[in-house]
Design an enzyme around this catalytic site. Structure first.
Site, mmCIF file in Angstrom:
data_model
loop_
_atom_site.group_PDB
_atom_site.id
_atom_site.type_symbol
_atom_site.label_atom_id
_atom_site.label_comp_id
_atom_site.label_asym_id
_atom_site.label_seq_id
_atom_site.Cartn_x
_atom_site.Cartn_y
_atom_site.Cartn_z
ATOM 1 C CB CYS A 75 -45.408 -16.103 74.349
ATOM 2 S SG CYS A 75 -45.414 -16.378 72.566
ATOM 3 C CB CYS A 132 -46.280 -13.215 72.246
ATOM 4 S SG CYS A 132 -47.192 -14.780 72.243
#
Length: 323
Positions: free
Chosen positions: A79, A82
């Site tokens: 991700c 993230c």
């Protein structure tokens, strides 16, 4: 535990809370006094960010949320957002100095937790306060918004639940077992005087003796417990139990009647009845009346003790009622 679906409503709820300045001041006094004692129960800055899996979730998140707000960062290695958000959260966890604990959960390895929280996309950030999950935000939001949300979270945790967070010692080593600090001062004589006053039925004298200790040592556990007990006994002194119970049964919407009945329940050993009565009253009230009931419930928590399972369960129920 059934967390709410992800939305921004959690932030709105937090922002709507009116500051209770006296409770916040007390929380600050406890934090300052703990630091003055040399960091009793201190953790290292590295311990403010932890990796959590399904096996450790109950211990590391739910149980610890009874003493400090736990912010959960749902993330994954693949991700990209993230990788932008997680370092910011980790830095802020250290900067906030123990006011919240950051728990990082890898969604690829913990699918069950992801489903339980209703996470639809990552990064997703939740908080758990006194066992209750609150959605904070989703996606890589701006740092200013993150700070505002964390400030609101910390404020609610202190004012509504008395959660003052963790004490951080920069010199502590990661994973060190916290050690209890020695008492700040020679309070044995004052505490013994308070006990003797209680035994003699001098509740006013006992209250004053405990307050004398707390004025110098706000974090003194024995004095806090003793004061809560003495004040409870002082309140029920002179009550007509039959009349109090009658009014409690006949006037479910009367805050004063419910508070008096709860005090009497607790003195009689009916702890869960006392907690349940006030939690139901919180659910039925709003504004200042709700806050009055909440404060009395927190006082009764002090009487029973924060580690008692009934208190831990009632804190979770109170969080559900408030949020």
């Amino acid at each position: 535990m059934q967390p709410r679906n992800m939305s921004m409503s959690g932030v709105v709820d937090l922002a709507a809370v009116k500051a209770a300045q006296d409770a916040k001041t007390k929380a600050e006094q406890v934090r300052a006094e703990t630091a003055r004692q040399g960091g009793a129960g201190a953790v290292s800055p590295a311990d403010l960010v932890i990796d959590v899996d399904e096996a450790g979730f109950e211990r590391e998140v739910l149980q610890r949320s009874a003493e400090v707000p736990v912010v959960i960062d749902f993330w994954a290695e693949w991700c990209q957002p993230c990788k932008q958000l997680s370092p910011v959260l980790e830095r802020l966890a250290v900067e906030y100095g123990g006011r919240f604990l950051l728990a990082k959960i890898d969604v690829d390895a913990n699918q069950m937790l992801m489903q339980q929280f209703g996470v639809q996309g990552i990064p997703a950030v939740f908080a758990v306060v006194a066992g209750q999950a609150l959605p904070l935000f989703q996606g890589a939001v701006e740092e200013q918004q993150i700070r505002q949300t964390l400030d609101q979270l910390v404020q609610v945790a202190e004012e509504r639940f008395g959660l003052t967070g963790l004490t951080v010692d920069p010199d502590a080593q990661p994973g060190d077992v916290p050690q209890q600090a020695a008492p700040v001062g020679p309070y044995d004589a004052l505490l013994e005087a308070a006990v003797q006053a209680l035994d003699a039925g001098d509740l006013g004298g006992a209250v004053q003796a405990y307050q004398n200790v707390l004025s110098d040592d706000p974090a003194n556990t024995e004095a806090k417990l003793g004061l809560a007990q003495a004040e409870l006994l002082q309140r029920v002194q002179g009550m007509d139990p039959q009349q109090v119970r009658k009014e409690g049964a006949e006037k479910p919407a009367d805050v004063a009647a419910q508070i008096a009945a709860a005090d009497l329940d607790l003195v009689g050993g009916h702890v869960e009845d006392a907690f349940g009565r006030l939690i139901e009253t919180v659910q039925r009230t709003v504004g200042d009346e709700r806050d009055t009931v909440r404060r009395r419930l927190l006082e009764l928590f002090e009487v029973v003790g924060p580690e008692d399972p009934r208190v831990i369960g009632a804190r979770r129920a109170l969080a559900r009622a408030l949020f």
